[in-house]
Design a protein around this motif. Structure first.
Motif, PDB file in Angstrom:
ATOM      1  N   LYS A  74      -4.734   6.538  -3.160  1.00 34.49           N
ATOM      2  CA  LYS A  74      -5.088   5.837  -1.927  1.00 34.49           C
ATOM      3  C   LYS A  74      -3.887   5.217  -1.216  1.00 34.49           C
ATOM      4  CE  LYS A  74      -6.320   1.502  -4.293  1.00 34.49           C
ATOM      5  NZ  LYS A  74      -7.437   0.584  -4.615  1.00 34.49           N
ATOM      6  N   SER A  75      -2.714   5.179  -1.860  1.00 37.82           N
ATOM      7  CA  SER A  75      -1.511   4.649  -1.218  1.00 37.82           C
ATOM      8  C   SER A  75      -0.902   5.713  -0.319  1.00 37.82           C
ATOM      9  CB  SER A  75      -0.488   4.213  -2.274  1.00 37.82           C
ATOM     10  OG  SER A  75      -1.033   3.200  -3.109  1.00 37.82           O
ATOM     11  N   TYR A  76      -0.114   5.278   0.661  1.00 39.83           N
ATOM     12  CA  TYR A  76       0.432   6.261   1.593  1.00 39.83           C
ATOM     13  C   TYR A  76       1.884   6.596   1.257  1.00 39.83           C
ATOM     14  CZ  TYR A  76       2.044   2.108   4.246  1.00 39.83           C
ATOM     15  OH  TYR A  76       2.612   0.933   4.625  1.00 39.83           O
ATOM     16  N   PHE A  77       2.236   7.814   1.618  1.00 38.53           N
ATOM     17  CA  PHE A  77       3.505   8.420   1.237  1.00 38.53           C
ATOM     18  C   PHE A  77       4.549   8.171   2.316  1.00 38.53           C
ATOM     19  CE2 PHE A  77       6.241  12.213   1.667  1.00 38.53           C
ATOM     20  CZ  PHE A  77       6.873  12.214   0.438  1.00 38.53           C
ATOM     21  N   VAL A  78       5.700   7.614   1.912  1.00 39.73           N
ATOM     22  CA  VAL A  78       6.843   7.411   2.809  1.00 39.73           C
ATOM     23  C   VAL A  78       8.018   8.132   2.173  1.00 39.73           C
ATOM     24  CG1 VAL A  78       8.375   5.755   3.919  1.00 39.73           C
ATOM     25  CG2 VAL A  78       5.955   5.196   3.608  1.00 39.73           C
ATOM     26  N   GLY A 138       4.651  15.245   0.404  1.00 37.25           N
ATOM     27  CA  GLY A 138       3.751  14.558  -0.500  1.00 37.25           C
ATOM     28  C   GLY A 138       4.416  14.197  -1.811  1.00 37.25           C
ATOM     29  N   GLY A 156       0.787  -1.232   0.000  1.00 30.61           N
ATOM     30  CA  GLY A 156       0.000   0.000   0.000  1.00 30.61           C
ATOM     31  C   GLY A 156       0.813   1.271   0.000  1.00 30.61           C
ATOM     32  N   ARG A 157       2.102   1.211  -0.345  1.00 35.46           N
ATOM     33  CA  ARG A 157       2.964   2.389  -0.351  1.00 35.46           C
ATOM     34  C   ARG A 157       3.163   2.906  -1.774  1.00 35.46           C
ATOM     35  NH1 ARG A 157       7.963   1.234   3.715  1.00 35.46           N
ATOM     36  NH2 ARG A 157       8.959   2.497   2.109  1.00 35.46           N
TER      37      ARG A 157
END
Length: 607
Positions: free
Chosen positions: A419-423, A445, A356-357
């Motif tokens: 919808k994926s999360y930011f690392v 972001g 999910g990244r």
């Protein structure tokens, strides 16, 4: 089109084509004096090492879990330290661990050991400068230009960023460049003995890539194919090709032996399953769209992280492969560069988990060892090409490749990216570039469009510098462009360190030395941790408890306590509960030693 033919054997001292210094001065000119190049490379190497060390002055513990800890645990064994567990229970290639293992022989203090590892990283990765110089000289690029571009290649964020961690990505760029230099020398004209040495270099470097990371599997497969073709079609002296193939086989056997040796000494260890995951995904037709989407994302990231120069080099390499105007060595190396880019992209796209990244879709790390090689080829092409139309055509083609990849990425992955999360750690280059957007400065972001525009602007500046000089001062313009890239790369690396590396280190202090201090862990302690404790702490302790050992066990689920353990650590789920509730079924002989309620854990000791 540019002529990327190699220098004939013994011509590196000849006058440099297109070099105004060489054209305007005799061979006795200052740059051609014997002491100049070795001195310049030594000074540049030393300054590069100092620059890298200045960026990691606060790095004193692993922060990338479980990758760093896995390499560190294997280094611990290779240094003769006591046994312990390995995070993830998988044995990954240990070539990098072998390089850093001397640090763990010199000290039992984990912070000091980590500092020494950062020093080893700097010494190894800065070899990029002399190797880049050597590679460009083989392409008949002038000495000053080779040096300037070599400095840029050694300072690239894609090269420098991963050296700030105990990870195998540190030596891989150097190994990949050594491999390609060896292949180029094997298939270039020259004495049989010289080509034997180059063949051995190619085989050993490819083999050590396999010994260092699973990506080396792609390299060793491509090398084997090329060497078998060389034997079949007599592309090189058969002795040289056979010895290169033999050295490849020896390194493959060494890798298997090292893995078996480590598995016999690490509790619960098993072989890496990365290769299985890749083939399982490729065989699953339902995951085909996801794999294609990731391939596009990885390639897009590579093109932007190399500021469009990677796309320019790709265009040049594809042309060289199919053009009979180039020598065999150039064509083979060009093929390997394109095939390696495609092979690693496909393997990474298939092998990465569904986590999910965003950075899994647009991954920076796995293709990063190719970045300096592509930069070198791009700058060599700009050095050799003549005529503004050809330069403009190269720039247009590179921009088109990058923009097409962006368009396809947004089409295939638009919904997933939202919808994926930011690392930020997984997107260092893209985040830096997008932060340069006018009135932006945002590091919080992902902005694919902004990243692409800024990357292509950097490419445009490089091309403009080259165009302004015309044909007569091509070397001067390319050298200036190389130095400009070096400055930009240095600024980028410093900014990425300040915004990503340093905050990550400060934010994880509590799971490393901070935890050791708060928990009162003493030299020689043998610590078992309940699996309810924070996972990052459990992984990090495999290195931080360097002179003792650790276990992870489901103690609150009645797992047996290791007989040698004398310390146990539990999470405190209920802040209002007494410390003794953290281990309700504690065996006789154990007592609460510390109640570290502010960090939600309890330390027990055996009486």
């Amino acid at each position: 089109m540019t002529q990327l033919t190699p220098s004939p054997a013994g011509t590196e001292g000849a006058r440099d084509a297109g070099d105004p210094l060489a054209e305007g001065r005799s061979r006795a000119g200052w740059w051609h004096a014997r002491w100049v190049v070795p001195s310049a490379l030594a000074v540049g190497y030393a300054l590069s090492v100092l620059f890298r060390l200045s960026l990691v002055t606060d790095q004193d513990h692993p922060t990338v879990s479980p990758d760093e800890q896995m390499y560190l645990v294997m280094a611990r064994f290779l240094a003769g330290r006591p046994t312990t567990e390995i995070p993830g229970d998988q044995i990954i290639p240990s070539g990098y661990s072998l390089l850093i293992s001397p640090a763990l022989r010199l000290t039992q203090e984990p912070v000091h050991a980590y500092h020494l590892i950062m020093g080893i990283n700097a010494l190894v990765s800065c070899l990029m400068l002399p190797l880049a110089y050597w590679a460009l000289r083989r392409l008949n690029v002038s000495r000053p230009v080779s040096y300037a571009v070599g400095v840029a290649a050694a300072t690239l964020p894609t090269v420098l960023f991963y050296t700030q961690y105990a990870m195998a990505d540190t030596p891989l760029p150097v190994l990949v460049l050594l491999w390609l230099i060896g292949v180029h020398g094997l298939f270039s004209e020259g004495s049989g003995r010289r080509r034997v040495w180059f063949g051995l270099l190619a085989g050993l470097a490819a083999g050590y890539c396999l010994l260092t990371h699973d990506r080396g599997g792609v390299i060793i497969a491509l090398t084997a194919v090329v060497l078998l073709a060389a034997l079949a079609f007599n592309w090189a002296p058969r002795v040289a090709s056979a010895l290169a193939l033999a050295s490849l086989g020896v390194m493959f056997v060494v890798k298997k032996l090292m893995t078996a040796w480590l598995m016999a000494r690490i509790d619960g260890a098993r072989p890496s399953e990365v290769g299985n995951a890749v083939f399982d995904t490729l065989a699953n037709t339902q995951l085909m769209r996801r794999t294609v989407m990731r391939c596009v994302g990885h390639l897009w990231y590579f093109m932007t992280s190399t500021w469009g120069l990677g796309a320019l080099a790709l265009v040049v390499c594809v042309y060289v492969v199919f053009s009979k105007r180039f020598g065999l060595a150039d064509r083979v190396v060009a093929f390997l560069m394109v095939a390696l880019l495609a092979g690693i992209t496909l393997a990474a796209a298939a092998g990465l988990p569904a986590d999910g990244r965003i950075d899994t879709i647009t991954y920076a790390r796995y293709l990063s060892p190719l970045a300096p090689v592509y930069i070198l080829v791009a700058m060599a092409a700009l050095y050799r090409v003549r005529g503004w139309k050809k330069i403009a055509a190269l720039g247009t083609a590179a921009s088109a490749v990058t923009l097409v990849l962006l368009a396809v990425l947004l089409r295939l992955a638009g919904a997933e990216l939202v919808k994926s999360y930011f690392v930020v750690w997984g997107l260092p280059d893209a985040t830096f570039l997008s932060s340069l957007w006018p009135a932006n400065g945002d590091w919080g972001g992902f902005h694919a469009g902004r990243t692409t525009v800024i990357a292509l602007l950097v490419l445009a500046v490089v091309l403009l510098l080259r165009l302004l000089a015309g044909n007569r001062r091509a070397a001067l313009a390319t050298g200036v462009a190389g130095l400009s890239l070096a400055v930009f790369a240095g600024v980028a690396s410093a900014a990425i360190t300040e915004r990503i590396t340093e905050p990550r280190t400060k934010g994880t202090q509590g799971i490393a030395a901070g935890f050791i201090e708060a928990a009162g862990i003493r030299p020689g302690d043998r610590m078992v941790m309940d699996d309810g404790l924070v996972w990052e702490i459990r992984a990090t302790m495999t290195f931080m408890v360097l002179d003792g050992r650790v276990w992870s066990r489901a103690l609150n689920k009645n797992a047996p306590v290791p007989a040698e353990a004398d310390v146990a650590v539990f999470a405190l789920a209920d802040q209002q509960a007494p410390a003794t509730d953290s281990w309700r079924n504690a065996p006789a002989g154990w007592h609460v030693d510390r109640d570290v309620r502010e960090h939600q854990f309890v330390v027990w000791r055996r009486r």
